[in-house]
Write a protein that holds these residues in place. Structure first.
Motif, mmCIF file in Angstrom:
data_model
loop_
_atom_site.group_PDB
_atom_site.id
_atom_site.type_symbol
_atom_site.label_atom_id
_atom_site.label_comp_id
_atom_site.label_asym_id
_atom_site.label_seq_id
_atom_site.Cartn_x
_atom_site.Cartn_y
_atom_site.Cartn_z
ATOM 1 N N PHE A 1 7.802 8.295 5.287
ATOM 2 C CA PHE A 1 7.436 8.471 6.688
ATOM 3 C C PHE A 1 8.618 8.919 7.543
ATOM 4 C CE2 PHE A 1 3.599 5.348 6.580
ATOM 5 C CZ PHE A 1 2.841 6.330 5.968
ATOM 6 N N SER A 2 9.818 8.572 7.130
ATOM 7 C CA SER A 2 11.000 8.961 7.902
ATOM 8 C C SER A 2 11.604 10.273 7.404
ATOM 9 C CB SER A 2 12.066 7.859 7.817
ATOM 10 O OG SER A 2 12.442 7.633 6.469
ATOM 11 N N PRO B 1 19.058 -4.973 12.559
ATOM 12 C CA PRO B 1 17.729 -5.296 13.091
ATOM 13 C C PRO B 1 17.219 -4.173 13.986
ATOM 14 C CG PRO B 1 19.214 -7.169 13.316
ATOM 15 C CD PRO B 1 20.056 -6.006 12.885
ATOM 16 N N LYS B 2 15.929 -3.879 13.850
ATOM 17 C CA LYS B 2 15.302 -2.843 14.659
ATOM 18 C C LYS B 2 14.103 -3.434 15.386
ATOM 19 C CE LYS B 2 16.590 0.666 11.212
ATOM 20 N NZ LYS B 2 17.155 -0.287 10.259
ATOM 21 N N LYS B 3 13.778 -2.847 16.514
ATOM 22 C CA LYS B 3 12.630 -3.320 17.266
ATOM 23 C C LYS B 3 11.359 -2.833 16.583
ATOM 24 C CE LYS B 3 10.534 -3.319 21.864
ATOM 25 N NZ LYS B 3 10.615 -2.798 23.247
ATOM 26 N N ILE B 4 10.589 -3.778 16.042
ATOM 27 C CA ILE B 4 9.365 -3.452 15.322
ATOM 28 C C ILE B 4 8.207 -4.239 15.939
ATOM 29 C CG2 ILE B 4 8.182 -3.471 13.089
ATOM 30 C CD1 ILE B 4 10.926 -3.386 11.760
ATOM 31 N N GLN B 5 7.172 -3.543 16.350
ATOM 32 C CA GLN B 5 6.010 -4.186 16.930
ATOM 33 C C GLN B 5 4.919 -4.376 15.869
ATOM 34 O OE1 GLN B 5 4.736 -2.539 20.744
ATOM 35 N NE2 GLN B 5 6.627 -1.342 20.840
ATOM 36 N N ASP C 1 3.303 -1.243 14.809
ATOM 37 C CA ASP C 1 4.091 -0.447 13.870
ATOM 38 C C ASP C 1 3.769 -0.837 12.433
ATOM 39 O OD1 ASP C 1 5.547 1.070 15.739
ATOM 40 O OD2 ASP C 1 6.914 -0.596 16.094
ATOM 41 N N ILE C 2 3.737 -2.144 12.170
ATOM 42 C CA ILE C 2 3.423 -2.631 10.835
ATOM 43 C C ILE C 2 2.001 -2.244 10.452
ATOM 44 C CG2 ILE C 2 3.163 -4.698 9.398
ATOM 45 C CD1 ILE C 2 5.296 -6.031 11.157
ATOM 46 N N ALA C 3 1.069 -2.406 11.405
ATOM 47 C CA ALA C 3 -0.335 -2.089 11.132
ATOM 48 C C ALA C 3 -0.511 -0.605 10.827
ATOM 49 C CB ALA C 3 -1.200 -2.492 12.334
ATOM 50 N N PHE C 4 0.083 0.255 11.658
ATOM 51 C CA PHE C 4 -0.024 1.692 11.429
ATOM 52 C C PHE C 4 0.629 2.096 10.103
ATOM 53 C CE2 PHE C 4 -0.716 2.515 16.116
ATOM 54 C CZ PHE C 4 -1.956 3.131 15.933
ATOM 55 N N SER C 5 1.796 1.542 9.823
ATOM 56 C CA SER C 5 2.514 1.891 8.599
ATOM 57 C C SER C 5 1.682 1.579 7.363
ATOM 58 C CB SER C 5 3.853 1.143 8.536
ATOM 59 O OG SER C 5 4.702 1.526 9.588
ATOM 60 N N LEU C 6 1.176 0.350 7.300
ATOM 61 C CA LEU C 6 0.398 -0.058 6.129
ATOM 62 C C LEU C 6 -0.934 0.674 6.066
ATOM 63 C CD1 LEU C 6 1.089 -3.908 6.073
ATOM 64 C CD2 LEU C 6 1.911 -2.193 4.446
ATOM 65 N N ALA C 7 -1.593 0.821 7.207
ATOM 66 C CA ALA C 7 -2.907 1.481 7.221
ATOM 67 C C ALA C 7 -2.795 2.935 6.769
ATOM 68 C CB ALA C 7 -3.521 1.398 8.625
ATOM 69 N N GLY D 1 9.489 0.225 11.125
ATOM 70 C CA GLY D 1 9.058 -0.780 10.165
ATOM 71 C C GLY D 1 8.653 -0.260 8.808
ATOM 72 N N ALA D 2 8.282 1.029 8.706
ATOM 73 C CA ALA D 2 7.804 1.559 7.428
ATOM 74 C C ALA D 2 8.898 1.510 6.360
ATOM 75 C CB ALA D 2 7.301 2.987 7.610
ATOM 76 N N SER D 3 10.105 1.916 6.726
ATOM 77 C CA SER D 3 11.204 1.907 5.757
ATOM 78 C C SER D 3 11.543 0.494 5.302
ATOM 79 C CB SER D 3 12.451 2.563 6.359
ATOM 80 O OG SER D 3 12.234 3.933 6.581
ATOM 81 N N GLU D 4 11.470 -0.455 6.239
ATOM 82 C CA GLU D 4 11.774 -1.847 5.885
ATOM 83 C C GLU D 4 10.742 -2.407 4.909
ATOM 84 O OE1 GLU D 4 14.145 -0.835 9.271
ATOM 85 O OE2 GLU D 4 12.003 -0.581 8.912
#
Length: 398
Positions: A82-83, A207-211, A214-220, A281-284
């Motif tokens: 994604f990045s 640490p990065k600001k992750i909402q 972000d996690i939901a979109f990344s996984l979905a 969050g996707a990379s993490e």
């Protein structure tokens, strides 16, 4: 059935707990302690799993490990891509493609040399050599395809898999250690040498600001891409007839799951580049999945099994990897490639794009993660053809 382990192969929840907890411990140690950061969390994850399996705490095979290969590994690929906007990294990918092809030639030369040395001692070696050529240019999918195509005896296939997995675990350790060797530091170009390496690692782990979104979109999005790729691959393989060589090539190219997965991800990221640049969050998440994978690839490395069942195949695989890495280092230095590019290309041929990405992440070579995933996935396309060509060549030599 594997006997004698404390945790049974079908003790699913306990095995998942061990794998995920050890991956977490590896990450924790790497970020908390200097000694762990020096040897990297990747080594801690892999060696820990090797010790657990060799001391009979966990089994060397389990449906849990298969799940990691079948589901966790594919899911990690889009998350890590994604990045990576292909329009921005083409320059890096083009360089890596060249050294990747050099490593592939090294695999073929090494297979030929190993065959000449061991042909009279190991049965069906022309078939096994073809299978390993496909595997060490592409990956497990090529090994499986060539195994089915050439119809080698199942016991020889099993012994080859054991030898491959055990040697690859050691090979990963070698690739991780090579950049720290004084001779390599002195005589090879480096992109992440000296203080820059630790700095890039620290930047990656900051640490990065992750909402939550972000996690939901990344996984979905990642799961949707994997699902679409799988179904499209399945559709192409069932619908398109393979009655001639051109249709076989067409299906191999457009019907390969991993190639479709990578291509679809790259297309989506290129089209909606602005969205993915802002997505956190996707990379993490992808990195954590890679560390789970690092634990799993250490589990089959049973040295006792190797000694009992496949000592000559152990040597056979080592010879192939020596020529792969040796030719890559020799020509890579001559052509002024960075040592990181050389090692990742060798890793991508021998272990596939995911293990190469894992090495890049574990060493802090974050700018090379996307390019090596792109180039490594191309090995899935050419692996079957290289393996078929090698079978014809080795049959002629026999």
């Amino acid at each position: 059935m594997e006997l004698g382990t404390i945790v049974a192969k079908d003790d699913i929840w306990v095995l998942w707990a061990i794998i995920i907890v050890w991956a977490t411990v590896s990450l924790f140690l790497e970020q908390r302690y200097q000694w762990a950061s020096t040897i990297s969390g990747a080594i801690i994850a892999l060696v820990g799993a090797m010790l657990l399996s060799n001391f009979k705490v966990i089994p060397t095979s389990s449906p849990v490990y298969d799940t990691v290969w079948d589901y966790v590994v594919p899911l990690s690929i889009p998350l890590l891509l994604f990045s990576s906007n292909i329009l921005k990294i083409w320059k890096e990918s083009r360089r890596l493609l060249f050294i990747f092809l050099i490593a592939s030639v090294g695999t073929m030369i090494g297979t030929t040399v190993a065959f000449i040395i061991l042909n009279h001692s190991v049965p069906y070696l022309s078939k096994l050599g073809a299978m390993m050529t496909g595997s060490y240019i592409g990956g497990g999918v090529n090994f499986a395809a060539l195994s089915s195509k050439l119809e080698a005896p199942s016991d020889m296939i099993s012994s080859t898999v054991v030898a491959d997995n055990s040697v690859m675990a050691l090979y990963f350790l070698l690739l991780i250690a090579i950049p720290s060797i004084p001779y390599i530091k002195k005589h090879f170009n480096t992109q992440y040498g000296g203080k820059d390496t630790s700095g890039s690692q620290q930047a990656f782990w900051q640490p990065k600001k992750i909402q939550l979104l972000d996690i939901a979109f990344s996984l979905a999005i990642a799961i949707a891409i994997v699902a679409v790729s799988f179904k499209f691959s399945e559709f192409i393989q069932h619908v398109v007839p393979q009655s001639n060589v051109w249709l076989v090539i067409l299906v191999s190219f457009f019907g390969d799951f991993y190639l479709l997965l990578t291509t679809l991800t790259l297309v989506v990221v290129a089209i909606w580049g602005d969205f993915f640049e802002k997505l956190a969050g996707a990379s993490e998440i992808g990195t954590f999945l890679i560390y789970i994978f690092f634990v799993v690839i250490g589990t089959p490395a049973s040295f006792v099994t190797i000694i009992k069942t496949a000592p000559l195949l152990f040597i056979f695989v080592i010879i192939i990897l020596i020529f792969n890495l040796g030719l890559s280092l020799m020509l890579g230095k001559l052509l002024k490639f960075n040592v990181e590019e050389i090692l990742l290309a060798s890793n991508a041929t021998a272990g596939g794009p995911t293990t190469a990405a894992a090495l890049a992440i574990g060493k802090g070579w974050t700018s090379l993660v996307g390019p090596i995933l792109i180039i490594g996935t191309l090995g899935y396309v050419i692996g079957n053809y290289a393996g078929t060509l090698m079978y014809q060549w080795l049959s002629y030599l026999a």
